[in-house]
Design an enzyme around this catalytic site. Structure first.
Site, PDB file in Angstrom:
ATOM      1  N   ARG A 168     -11.048  -7.997   4.691  1.00  0.00           N
ATOM      2  CA  ARG A 168      -9.871  -7.178   5.015  1.00  0.00           C
ATOM      3  C   ARG A 168      -8.796  -7.305   3.928  1.00  0.00           C
ATOM      4  O   ARG A 168      -7.707  -7.807   4.179  1.00  0.00           O
ATOM      5  CB  ARG A 168      -9.250  -7.612   6.355  1.00  0.00           C
ATOM      6  CG  ARG A 168     -10.138  -7.550   7.559  1.00  0.00           C
ATOM      7  CD  ARG A 168      -9.317  -7.801   8.834  1.00  0.00           C
ATOM      8  NE  ARG A 168      -8.475  -8.972   8.746  1.00  0.00           N
ATOM      9  CZ  ARG A 168      -8.844 -10.211   9.096  1.00  0.00           C
ATOM     10  NH1 ARG A 168     -10.041 -10.439   9.591  1.00  0.00           N
ATOM     11  NH2 ARG A 168      -8.000 -11.207   8.971  1.00  0.00           N
TER      12      ARG A 168
ATOM     13  N   ARG B 238      -0.341 -17.166  15.423  1.00  0.00           N
ATOM     14  CA  ARG B 238       0.386 -15.904  15.649  1.00  0.00           C
ATOM     15  C   ARG B 238      -0.363 -15.212  16.794  1.00  0.00           C
ATOM     16  O   ARG B 238      -0.410 -15.743  17.883  1.00  0.00           O
ATOM     17  CB  ARG B 238       0.397 -15.035  14.377  1.00  0.00           C
ATOM     18  CG  ARG B 238       1.166 -15.661  13.241  1.00  0.00           C
ATOM     19  CD  ARG B 238       1.467 -14.685  12.105  1.00  0.00           C
ATOM     20  NE  ARG B 238       0.415 -13.690  11.877  1.00  0.00           N
ATOM     21  CZ  ARG B 238       0.299 -12.949  10.778  1.00  0.00           C
ATOM     22  NH1 ARG B 238       1.155 -13.099   9.794  1.00  0.00           N
ATOM     23  NH2 ARG B 238      -0.666 -12.061  10.644  1.00  0.00           N
TER      24      ARG B 238
ATOM     25  N   ASP C  15      23.989   2.021  -4.265  1.00  0.00           N
ATOM     26  CA  ASP C  15      23.433   3.256  -4.831  1.00  0.00           C
ATOM     27  C   ASP C  15      23.284   3.249  -6.340  1.00  0.00           C
ATOM     28  O   ASP C  15      22.804   4.217  -6.901  1.00  0.00           O
ATOM     29  CB  ASP C  15      24.359   4.444  -4.516  1.00  0.00           C
ATOM     30  CG  ASP C  15      24.843   4.439  -3.090  1.00  0.00           C
ATOM     31  OD1 ASP C  15      23.990   4.448  -2.209  1.00  0.00           O
ATOM     32  OD2 ASP C  15      26.074   4.410  -2.883  1.00  0.00           O
TER      33      ASP C  15
ATOM     34  N   LYS D 236      -1.673  -1.048   6.596  1.00  0.00           N
ATOM     35  CA  LYS D 236      -0.510  -1.208   7.486  1.00  0.00           C
ATOM     36  C   LYS D 236       0.784  -0.996   6.691  1.00  0.00           C
ATOM     37  O   LYS D 236       0.780  -1.024   5.463  1.00  0.00           O
ATOM     38  CB  LYS D 236      -0.535  -2.605   8.113  1.00  0.00           C
ATOM     39  CG  LYS D 236      -0.378  -3.744   7.102  1.00  0.00           C
ATOM     40  CD  LYS D 236      -0.613  -5.103   7.732  1.00  0.00           C
ATOM     41  CE  LYS D 236      -0.484  -6.206   6.690  1.00  0.00           C
ATOM     42  NZ  LYS D 236      -0.927  -7.512   7.215  1.00  0.00           N
TER      43      LYS D 236
ATOM     44  N   HIS E  73      -7.696 -14.787  11.281  1.00  0.00           N
ATOM     45  CA  HIS E  73      -6.873 -14.592  10.077  1.00  0.00           C
ATOM     46  C   HIS E  73      -6.498 -15.962   9.521  1.00  0.00           C
ATOM     47  O   HIS E  73      -6.206 -16.881  10.281  1.00  0.00           O
ATOM     48  CB  HIS E  73      -5.617 -13.793  10.458  1.00  0.00           C
ATOM     49  CG  HIS E  73      -4.852 -13.233   9.294  1.00  0.00           C
ATOM     50  ND1 HIS E  73      -5.451 -12.670   8.184  1.00  0.00           N
ATOM     51  CD2 HIS E  73      -3.513 -13.120   9.086  1.00  0.00           C
ATOM     52  CE1 HIS E  73      -4.500 -12.249   7.347  1.00  0.00           C
ATOM     53  NE2 HIS E  73      -3.328 -12.508   7.864  1.00  0.00           N
TER      54      HIS E  73
ATOM     55  N   TYR F 299      31.237  -4.435  -8.712  1.00  0.00           N
ATOM     56  CA  TYR F 299      31.965  -5.200  -7.695  1.00  0.00           C
ATOM     57  C   TYR F 299      32.051  -6.684  -8.031  1.00  0.00           C
ATOM     58  O   TYR F 299      31.069  -7.282  -8.457  1.00  0.00           O
ATOM     59  CB  TYR F 299      31.270  -5.070  -6.338  1.00  0.00           C
ATOM     60  CG  TYR F 299      31.323  -3.700  -5.729  1.00  0.00           C
ATOM     61  CD1 TYR F 299      32.531  -3.032  -5.561  1.00  0.00           C
ATOM     62  CD2 TYR F 299      30.157  -3.082  -5.297  1.00  0.00           C
ATOM     63  CE1 TYR F 299      32.577  -1.783  -4.987  1.00  0.00           C
ATOM     64  CE2 TYR F 299      30.185  -1.829  -4.712  1.00  0.00           C
ATOM     65  CZ  TYR F 299      31.395  -1.178  -4.557  1.00  0.00           C
ATOM     66  OH  TYR F 299      31.427   0.061  -3.988  1.00  0.00           O
TER      67      TYR F 299
ATOM     68  N   CYS G 297      24.653  -2.438  -6.709  1.00  0.00           N
ATOM     69  CA  CYS G 297      25.375  -1.823  -5.596  1.00  0.00           C
ATOM     70  C   CYS G 297      24.381  -1.147  -4.663  1.00  0.00           C
ATOM     71  O   CYS G 297      23.182  -1.173  -4.887  1.00  0.00           O
ATOM     72  CB  CYS G 297      26.371  -0.797  -6.122  1.00  0.00           C
ATOM     73  SG  CYS G 297      27.469  -1.464  -7.385  1.00  0.00           S
TER      74      CYS G 297
HETATM   75  C1  PLP Z   1      -1.980  -7.996   6.353  1.00  0.00           C
HETATM   76  C2  PLP Z   1      -3.260  -8.498   6.855  1.00  0.00           C
HETATM   77  C3  PLP Z   1      -4.388  -8.556   6.019  1.00  0.00           C
HETATM   78  C4  PLP Z   1      -4.335  -8.305   4.532  1.00  0.00           C
HETATM   79  O1  PLP Z   1      -3.757  -9.420   3.912  1.00  0.00           O
HETATM   80  P1  PLP Z   1      -3.587  -9.469   2.316  1.00  0.00           P
HETATM   81  O2  PLP Z   1      -3.080 -10.827   2.036  1.00  0.00           O
HETATM   82  O3  PLP Z   1      -2.605  -8.411   1.991  1.00  0.00           O
HETATM   83  O4  PLP Z   1      -4.925  -9.201   1.760  1.00  0.00           O
HETATM   84  C5  PLP Z   1      -5.597  -8.898   6.596  1.00  0.00           C
HETATM   85  N1  PLP Z   1      -5.675  -9.189   7.910  1.00  0.00           N
HETATM   86  C6  PLP Z   1      -4.599  -9.177   8.719  1.00  0.00           C
HETATM   87  C7  PLP Z   1      -4.748  -9.536  10.147  1.00  0.00           C
HETATM   88  C8  PLP Z   1      -3.356  -8.846   8.226  1.00  0.00           C
HETATM   89  O5  PLP Z   1      -2.283  -8.844   9.035  1.00  0.00           O
END
Ligand code: PLP
Length: 382
Positions: free
Chosen positions: A226, A142, A316, A44, A171, A267, A314
């Site tokens: 994941r 979430r 840039d 992602k 998750h 700055y 800054c």
């Molecule tokens: C981003 C994400 C992951 C990966 O998480 P990490 O901490 O980067 O390994 C796995 N599952 C879901 C749903 C996520 O949003």
């Protein structure tokens, strides 16, 4: 490879070491395999700022068999690049083009009846079955279906012929805090949700482990893990693993000048030269992903040595104090990297300003930053 024109030194360049990435994925795949699990490499946010398509291809070569994306457009981009491995997209917005996802054979996460019905309708229009992963909210609050609505969701999914329930998933909130009691609490709710899905007649895969759990909780590997951040070589847990940071950030000295003691820099004039000194100007700033809050708290590797960035960063530009050392216009500047050559790491940046390295690497995806792929598979791709 033939080079037609000399490549000028970079103004701002992210280098992505695909050999390091493949090493990390292979390590994660071996770890998952010990519990009979497979790897869904999470790509992602444009592969955490590393380049989703290139990362996906390298991860699949190194042993990942699934890919994870946040949005449907991210998943469809992988398909458009010719990637055929299973891809899960987990956060669409109402009215987002689910048809496109279903037609591209993207697995879609479903947290509610509304989402289930959207996928079923898209599948009906496409004359196919929509592949869904039902998400149970086990304590992150979430996305995901709350436990009270879950029995209705699984019952409806089990009796909707247009969808195939591929998996039940969730998750974790605190997997990076080893032994945190919420991990087991979430695991228990996950087990209940899985039982309820089975009781409804489903036989889904299960996945719940992010990088932290993939590395430290083999009991939570289930069918798929994941990992995201670990794919990119950044370690989310306070335990050593042989992960290699994939991203490094480079620039070039564009101007060198000698200033007298008492001259102020940048700055707000928050830094004044305490002695006569040599300053090197580097053409990157917060518009290129260097957080302005690192002003007065960062160093770069220049001419083999770490040197402080002085004055405000800054939009840039930033200025490096080189003392009486000889530096030249055109010299390479390493802003962060693996740390192997003594350069700062993304983790060091994050720690200095109270954030996580995830935010640093994803923050480097900028129009002005050139992205270069290195490593053996970069040649395969060229
Ligand atoms: C981003 C994400 C992951 C990966 O998480 P990490 O901490 O980067 O390994 C796995 N599952 C879901 C749903 C996520 O949003």
């Amino acid at each position: 490879m033939k080079q037609i024109m000399p490549v000028p030194p970079p103004r701002a360049e992210v280098r992505v070491d695909l050999t390091a990435l493949e090493h990390n994925v292979a390590l994660l795949a071996r770890t998952a395999a010990t519990s009979g699990s497979a790897v869904m490499a999470v790509v992602k946010a444009d592969g955490y700022g590393h380049g989703a398509v290139q990362v996906a291809r390298a991860a699949l070569r190194a042993g990942a068999t699934w890919l994870g994306a946040c949005s449907l457009p991210e998943a469809v981009t992988l398909r458009e690049a010719g990637i055929t491995a299973p891809v899960l997209a987990w956060l669409d917005v109402p009215g987002e083009d689910v048809d496109l996802g279903v037609a591209a054979e993207v697995d879609v996460s479903v947290s509610s009846l509304r989402e289930l019905h959207e996928v079923a309708a898209a599948a009906r229009r496409a004359g196919t079955r929509g592949r869904v992963h039902l998400k149970i909210d086990t304590g992150l609050s979430r996305n995901g279906c709350t436990p009270d609505l879950w029995p209705e969701l699984v019952a409806e999914a089990a009796t909707t012929p247009e969808v195939e329930v591929v998996a039940v998933w969730s998750h974790l909130a605190c997997a990076d805090e080893l032994g945190h009691p919420s991990i087991d609490a979430q695991a228990a709710r996950f087990a209940t949700a899985h039982q309820q899905a089975r009781a409804a007649g489903l036989n889904p895969l299960r996945h719940i482990a992010n990088s932290a759990a993939a590395l430290t909780r083999p009991d939570l590997h289930f069918d798929l893990v994941r990992p995201g951040i670990a794919v990119y070589g950044l370690n989310p847990v306070p335990v050593e693993f042989d992960l290699r940071p994939v991203m490094s950030f480079h620039s070039t000295v564009v101007l060198v000048k000698r200033v007298a003691a008492g001259e102020a820099v940048s700055y707000g004039q928050i830094w004044t030269a305490p002695r006569d000194t040599t300053l090197a100007l580097v053409p990157v700033g917060y518009a290129d992903g260097v957080p302005r809050s690192l002003s007065g708290r960062m160093e770069v590797l220049l001419g083999g040595e770490r040197r402080p960035v002085v004055g405000r960063i800054c939009m840039d530009q930033l200025v490096v104090d080189c003392g009486d050392d000889v530096v030249r216009e055109g010299d390479e500047v390493v802003l962060f990297g693996s740390g192997e050559r003594g350069e700062p790491t993304a983790r060091e940046w994050a720690d200095s300003i109270g954030t996580i390295d995830y935010e640093i690497v994803t923050g480097m995806s900028r129009p002005r930053v050139r992205r270069t792929f290195t490593g053996t598979s970069a040649l395969v791709l060229a």
